[in-house]
Scaffold this motif. Sequence first.
Motif, PDB file in Angstrom:
ATOM      1  N   GLY A  33       0.796  -1.216   0.000  1.00 55.83           N
ATOM      2  CA  GLY A  33       0.000   0.000   0.000  1.00 55.83           C
ATOM      3  C   GLY A  33       0.830   1.268   0.000  1.00 55.83           C
ATOM      4  N   ILE A  34       2.140   1.154  -0.131  1.00 58.48           N
ATOM      5  CA  ILE A  34       3.017   2.318  -0.044  1.00 58.48           C
ATOM      6  C   ILE A  34       3.682   2.610  -1.381  1.00 58.48           C
ATOM      7  CG2 ILE A  34       5.063   3.267   1.084  1.00 58.48           C
ATOM      8  CD1 ILE A  34       4.476   1.351   3.406  1.00 58.48           C
ATOM      9  N   LEU A  35       4.405   1.652  -1.914  1.00 60.87           N
ATOM     10  CA  LEU A  35       5.253   1.846  -3.077  1.00 60.87           C
ATOM     11  C   LEU A  35       4.507   1.434  -4.338  1.00 60.87           C
ATOM     12  CD1 LEU A  35       8.100   2.462  -4.202  1.00 60.87           C
ATOM     13  CD2 LEU A  35       8.624   0.062  -3.832  1.00 60.87           C
ATOM     14  N   ASP A  36       4.284   2.379  -5.244  1.00 58.28           N
ATOM     15  CA  ASP A  36       3.650   2.075  -6.522  1.00 58.28           C
ATOM     16  C   ASP A  36       4.725   1.545  -7.459  1.00 58.28           C
ATOM     17  OD1 ASP A  36       2.020   1.840  -8.677  1.00 58.28           O
ATOM     18  OD2 ASP A  36       1.627   3.979  -8.915  1.00 58.28           O
ATOM     19  N   ALA A  46      14.498  -3.354  -8.952  1.00 60.18           N
ATOM     20  CA  ALA A  46      15.124  -3.535  -7.640  1.00 60.18           C
ATOM     21  C   ALA A  46      14.468  -4.686  -6.878  1.00 60.18           C
ATOM     22  CB  ALA A  46      15.043  -2.243  -6.833  1.00 60.18           C
ATOM     23  N   LEU A  47      13.151  -4.781  -6.927  1.00 64.82           N
ATOM     24  CA  LEU A  47      12.461  -5.870  -6.219  1.00 64.82           C
ATOM     25  C   LEU A  47      12.769  -7.226  -6.846  1.00 64.82           C
ATOM     26  CD1 LEU A  47       9.038  -4.215  -5.433  1.00 64.82           C
ATOM     27  CD2 LEU A  47      10.811  -4.868  -3.816  1.00 64.82           C
ATOM     28  N   LEU A  48      12.865  -7.267  -8.162  1.00 67.33           N
ATOM     29  CA  LEU A  48      13.200  -8.537  -8.819  1.00 67.33           C
ATOM     30  C   LEU A  48      14.634  -8.950  -8.494  1.00 67.33           C
ATOM     31  CD1 LEU A  48      11.485  -8.059 -12.286  1.00 67.33           C
ATOM     32  CD2 LEU A  48      10.800  -9.591 -10.445  1.00 67.33           C
ATOM     33  N   HIS A  49      15.554  -7.996  -8.509  1.00 67.46           N
ATOM     34  CA  HIS A  49      16.925  -8.324  -8.133  1.00 67.46           C
ATOM     35  C   HIS A  49      16.986  -8.776  -6.672  1.00 67.46           C
ATOM     36  CE1 HIS A  49      18.463  -5.499 -11.495  1.00 67.46           C
ATOM     37  NE2 HIS A  49      18.331  -6.731 -11.937  1.00 67.46           N
ATOM     38  N   THR A  82      20.362  -6.534  -1.521  1.00 66.93           N
ATOM     39  CA  THR A  82      20.309  -6.548  -2.976  1.00 66.93           C
ATOM     40  C   THR A  82      19.292  -5.540  -3.488  1.00 66.93           C
ATOM     41  OG1 THR A  82      20.816  -8.897  -2.889  1.00 66.93           O
ATOM     42  CG2 THR A  82      20.088  -8.047  -4.987  1.00 66.93           C
ATOM     43  N   THR A  83      18.139  -5.460  -2.844  1.00 67.44           N
ATOM     44  CA  THR A  83      17.122  -4.503  -3.281  1.00 67.44           C
ATOM     45  C   THR A  83      17.612  -3.077  -3.134  1.00 67.44           C
ATOM     46  OG1 THR A  83      15.343  -6.024  -2.671  1.00 67.44           O
ATOM     47  CG2 THR A  83      14.750  -3.723  -2.914  1.00 67.44           C
ATOM     48  N   LEU A  84      18.147  -2.745  -1.962  1.00 67.45           N
ATOM     49  CA  LEU A  84      18.616  -1.378  -1.746  1.00 67.45           C
ATOM     50  C   LEU A  84      19.801  -1.040  -2.643  1.00 67.45           C
ATOM     51  CD1 LEU A  84      18.261  -1.089   2.113  1.00 67.45           C
ATOM     52  CD2 LEU A  84      16.841  -0.023   0.357  1.00 67.45           C
ATOM     53  N   GLY A  85      20.723  -1.987  -2.809  1.00 68.58           N
ATOM     54  CA  GLY A  85      21.862  -1.750  -3.691  1.00 68.58           C
ATOM     55  C   GLY A  85      21.429  -1.522  -5.129  1.00 68.58           C
ATOM     56  N   SER A  86      20.527  -2.344  -5.605  1.00 64.99           N
ATOM     57  CA  SER A  86      20.031  -2.196  -6.975  1.00 64.99           C
ATOM     58  C   SER A  86      19.249  -0.902  -7.136  1.00 64.99           C
ATOM     59  CB  SER A  86      19.139  -3.393  -7.328  1.00 64.99           C
ATOM     60  OG  SER A  86      18.579  -3.243  -8.595  1.00 64.99           O
ATOM     61  N   TRP A  87      18.457  -0.554  -6.137  1.00 61.58           N
ATOM     62  CA  TRP A  87      17.658   0.679  -6.171  1.00 61.58           C
ATOM     63  C   TRP A  87      18.569   1.907  -6.278  1.00 61.58           C
ATOM     64  CZ3 TRP A  87      12.415   1.988  -5.654  1.00 61.58           C
ATOM     65  CH2 TRP A  87      12.154   3.315  -5.333  1.00 61.58           C
TER      66      TRP A  87
END
Length: 131
Positions: A33-36, A46-49, A82-87
């Motif tokens: 409900g936060i991130l579109d 980023a989420l897939l990575h 991984t998510t934060l790094g990719s983001w």
Amino acid sequence: MGNGPIRKRNHAAVQWQGKKRSARKRRGFKLLGILDVQNTPCAREALLHGAGGSAVAGLLHFLVTSRVKRSFDVGFAGFMLTTLGSWFYCRLKNAKLRVQQRMVQEGIKNKILYEGTPLDPTNKPRPSGPS
């Protein structure tokens, strides 16, 4: 003969369903409900990575240690890192690209502005031949 009003009602229902579908497409997918995810740059990648990183980290840790709870923790940490790094990498790359685009736009604007004037950098005075 009695099909006129029915056709109008069906047409209205089709229009309403079309509006409902288009509103659903515009709304996108919101994570928690936060991130579109659909409309936020770099979020999907980023989420897939992160998912891939968590699976690899957790599975490798489990194969090495055979400890389930600790492997889950390592997998979760792998997801976060991984998510934060990719983001951040993707956002940094996009910011650099925007700066380059802005510089090119200013260069084109200046080229158009100064073309044919004495300030045109491409019309530098050429030295005369050997004397």
